[in-house]
Enzyme design. Sequence first.
Site, PDB file in Angstrom:
ATOM      1  N   ASP A 153     -28.216  -1.191 -31.523  1.00  0.00           N
ATOM      2  CA  ASP A 153     -27.422  -1.380 -30.314  1.00  0.00           C
ATOM      3  C   ASP A 153     -26.082  -2.025 -30.678  1.00  0.00           C
ATOM      4  O   ASP A 153     -26.041  -2.977 -31.461  1.00  0.00           O
ATOM      5  CB  ASP A 153     -28.178  -2.278 -29.331  1.00  0.00           C
ATOM      6  CG  ASP A 153     -27.615  -2.223 -27.927  1.00  0.00           C
ATOM      7  OD1 ASP A 153     -26.695  -1.417 -27.688  1.00  0.00           O
ATOM      8  OD2 ASP A 153     -28.092  -2.990 -27.072  1.00  0.00           O
ATOM      9  N   HIS A 228     -26.393   9.392 -24.208  1.00  0.00           N
ATOM     10  CA  HIS A 228     -25.939   8.059 -23.816  1.00  0.00           C
ATOM     11  C   HIS A 228     -24.667   7.686 -24.575  1.00  0.00           C
ATOM     12  O   HIS A 228     -23.719   7.137 -24.002  1.00  0.00           O
ATOM     13  CB  HIS A 228     -27.042   7.039 -24.105  1.00  0.00           C
ATOM     14  CG  HIS A 228     -26.626   5.617 -23.897  1.00  0.00           C
ATOM     15  ND1 HIS A 228     -26.384   5.091 -22.641  1.00  0.00           N
ATOM     16  CD2 HIS A 228     -26.395   4.601 -24.787  1.00  0.00           C
ATOM     17  CE1 HIS A 228     -26.026   3.820 -22.753  1.00  0.00           C
ATOM     18  NE2 HIS A 228     -26.024   3.507 -24.040  1.00  0.00           N
TER      19      HIS A 228
END
Length: 318
Positions: A153, A228
């Site tokens: 992330d 995404h």
Amino acid sequence: MGGRTPIEPQRVDAPLTSSATFLVLSVKLDDDDAINTVRSTLASVEGLSKNVSIRDLNASFACTVGIGSDAWDRITRQPRPAELHPFREFHGKKHSAIATPGDLLFHIRAQRRDLCFEFERQLLDSLGDAVSVIDETVGFRYFDVRDLLGFVDGTANPVGPAVTESIVVTEQDDAASAGGSYVVVQKYVHDIAAWRKMSTEQQEKVIGRTKLENVELDDAPDGQQQSHKSLATIEDDQGEEHDILRDNMPFGSPGSKEFGTYFIGYSRKLWVTEKMLCRMFIGEPPGMHDRILDFSRPLTGTTFFAPSATQLASLGDS
């Protein structure tokens, strides 16, 4: 020499750490005594931070304070940041980004959980009954900076000089708010059981990166379902890309079957984060939402402005 001095107050680009607390509070905005207590405490956050950080200067302790739209005028008595407004909701065909209350945000982080705990204790002691806790989320670093879905992330975060360019308001943008940053937070919970039913290849198509090596996959052709990664990439009308700085943290409890990600995004321009959320929830093209939302549901959504350290300290002036 490293470890000689604390991290500067209000450093929105403070180093990534192994622990963090995200504390959202409401303020008794109709109570003059409460407002004075809040102003005094916010002005003294630098001192409170030093009380804690001096115990281990290698722990990278930092705290960033954000003030919400509804509380800005009453607490600061200063001009409003040009783009500051309540969290903008987005309602797609299947998923919604909801708005939730919040007057103050404290983004507390360090390499040691006990330092975050101690700062929060001293902070809440100082604020007393002038505030109430809306949400308190404790985050942790998960392996090699992965979320609980198993993917790295924050890869798209700006680096080097691009960090300041992406997240700090300039004199040209808004002179009264120069040195500050817009902050958007959302607390997501994941349906881990449903996520794990998909193959690794299917998961990678949703995210837009390989799971093990974190290699970026090619964008889908225009008009088709985007990943995404692609939907979170923001360009203006001239085709120039704009970044935000994410300091997301996993949180949760296997015993309670709670698995989540606390999203926190700092930006120089609030519209950049809002456009990212619009693309995710509405879809690009509309109707093709970010498929990560089929497994990740937002419980909160609040917007703040983190003023400069100088502006924050000035709240203690009579």
